[in-house]
Design a protein around this motif. Structure first.
Motif, PDB file in Angstrom:
ATOM      1  N   THR A  74       0.601  -1.166  -0.047  1.00 45.15           N
ATOM      2  CA  THR A  74      -0.150   0.019  -0.096  1.00 45.15           C
ATOM      3  C   THR A  74       0.819   1.226  -0.023  1.00 45.15           C
TER       4      THR A  74
ATOM      5  N   GLU B 162       2.133   2.197  -3.524  1.00 43.28           N
ATOM      6  CA  GLU B 162       1.026   2.957  -4.259  1.00 43.28           C
ATOM      7  C   GLU B 162       1.039   4.364  -3.815  1.00 43.28           C
TER       8      GLU B 162
ATOM      9  N   LYS C 204       3.665   6.540  -5.447  1.00 47.30           N
ATOM     10  CA  LYS C 204       3.712   7.192  -6.644  1.00 47.30           C
ATOM     11  C   LYS C 204       3.291   8.577  -6.718  1.00 47.30           C
TER      12      LYS C 204
ATOM     13  N   ARG D 263      -5.722  -2.172  -0.445  1.00 46.34           N
ATOM     14  CA  ARG D 263      -4.646  -1.741  -1.676  1.00 46.34           C
ATOM     15  C   ARG D 263      -5.364  -1.043  -2.824  1.00 46.34           C
TER      16      ARG D 263
ATOM     17  N   VAL E 232      -5.188   2.746  -4.365  1.00 46.89           N
ATOM     18  CA  VAL E 232      -4.917   2.840  -5.719  1.00 46.89           C
ATOM     19  C   VAL E 232      -5.623   3.952  -6.350  1.00 46.89           C
TER      20      VAL E 232
ATOM     21  N   ALA F 127      -2.705  -1.098 -12.452  1.00 45.76           N
ATOM     22  CA  ALA F 127      -2.532  -1.050 -11.031  1.00 45.76           C
ATOM     23  C   ALA F 127      -3.425  -1.440 -10.185  1.00 45.76           C
TER      24      ALA F 127
ATOM     25  N   ALA G 110      -3.678  -4.621  -7.705  1.00 45.46           N
ATOM     26  CA  ALA G 110      -4.102  -4.445  -6.121  1.00 45.46           C
ATOM     27  C   ALA G 110      -5.427  -5.185  -5.946  1.00 45.46           C
TER      28      ALA G 110
END
Length: 309
Positions: free
Chosen positions: A208, A211, A214, A235, A239, A288, A292
């Motif tokens: 997590t 992510e 990012k 997660r 995202v 993604a 996830a």
């Protein structure tokens, strides 16, 4: 043979020996003599394994690992007391100190001291060890330890890369791990300090946190981490939260990681093992989110299987 090949050859041999390799075995094709009992046929003593008094061993002051979790050491100490030493440590003799210095296995030595053991089985490294090779061996051992915390592992990867000038791919090959494992670990080091602390404390899962990483803006990272923890976001939900943050402030997202300009499908279907697996999200499903969601589903299935066992 290049620097990398030399290091891996030497490192592999040293680590293998520290795990009990290097035994004197009879040559292939030589039949055992009838005077040797069956239980001793093909069995030989390790050429360098010795029992060394605990107080005759000292840690290496330049060992790259700096932190040793007290609770983990206590657990290992209890294991040493109940099960004994399952694997020898590796040491070298230091004439100036009149002591053996730990090359690999300082954690076991510390735990043995806590357990009150009088001696510790050691494999003695004879002859000089190149300083660069020694540090690389210690770093490799640290990278492969099972009890590493996520940030600690990421720092171990980075230290190994910096010392040897390796890329992430070279590091993965040297350690025998998947390249994405190294990539995701290193990404944790780009997180803001408060978010890294949450990962270390175990309140924020590394996947997590990856992510959240990012997002480039430290403040937005911090806000997202707080929300993930307080609301218990999965997660996949994280995202989505990252995607929303990217739409609101595209400049906060790393290059190539922002929201796509093309419209995403609201569902994606995979076929595996004769089954059809569909992931749906009204705001769109990208790679993604797909990954996830599948990982979250797998975690839930494994948890249910554990409960049923």
């Amino acid at each position: 043979m290049g620097k990398l090949d030399n290091l891996l050859k030497a490192g592999g041999a040293n680590i293998a020996e520290s795990m009990g390799a290097g035994l004197n075995r009879p040559a292939a094709g030589v039949a055992p003599t009838s005077t040797v009992p069956s239980r001793w046929q093909g069995v030989a003593k390790s050429k360098n394994a010795v029992e060394v008094p605990i107080d005759k061993i000292v840690p290496d002051p330049d060992q790259p690992r700096e932190e040793f979790e007290p609770e983990a050491l206590e657990r290992l100490a209890e294991s040493l007391k109940t099960r004994g030493q399952l694997q020898p440590i590796r040491v070298r003799w230091d004439e100036a100190q009149d002591r053996y210095v730990v090359v690999c296995g300082e954690r076991r030595w510390r735990a043995a001291s806590i357990a009150g053991l009088a001696t510790l089985q050691c494999v003695v490294s004879e002859g000089p060890i190149d300083e660069g090779e020694l540090r690389a061996l210690q770093l490799i051992e640290n990278c492969l330890r099972e009890d590493l915390k996520p940030i600690e592992q990421a720092k171990a990867f980075r230290a190994l890369m910096d010392r040897n000038g390796w890329s992430g791919n070279q590091t993965a090959k040297a350690l025998g791990v998947a390249q994405p494992t190294v990539v995701r670990a290193l990404a944790l080091l780009d997180l803001s300090e408060p978010v890294q602390e949450r990962v270390e404390a175990g309140t924020l899962a590394p996947g997590t946190a990856y992510e959240i990483g990012k997002i480039r803006d430290p403040e937005v990272q911090h806000e997202l981490a707080d929300r993930v923890v307080s609301e218990g976001l999965s997660r996949a939900e994280t995202v989505e939260a990252v995607r929303v943050a990217a739409r609101r402030a595209p400049s906060t997202v790393g290059k190539g990681r922002g929201a796509g300009k093309t419209k995403l499908p609201i569902s994606r279907t995979l076929r595996a093992a004769g089954c059809k697996i569909t992931v749906e999200n009204r705001k769109g499903v990208d790679d993604a989110l797909m990954i996830a969601a599948l990982r979250d589903a797998l975690d839930q299935i494994e948890a249910l299987a554990d409960q049923a066992a």
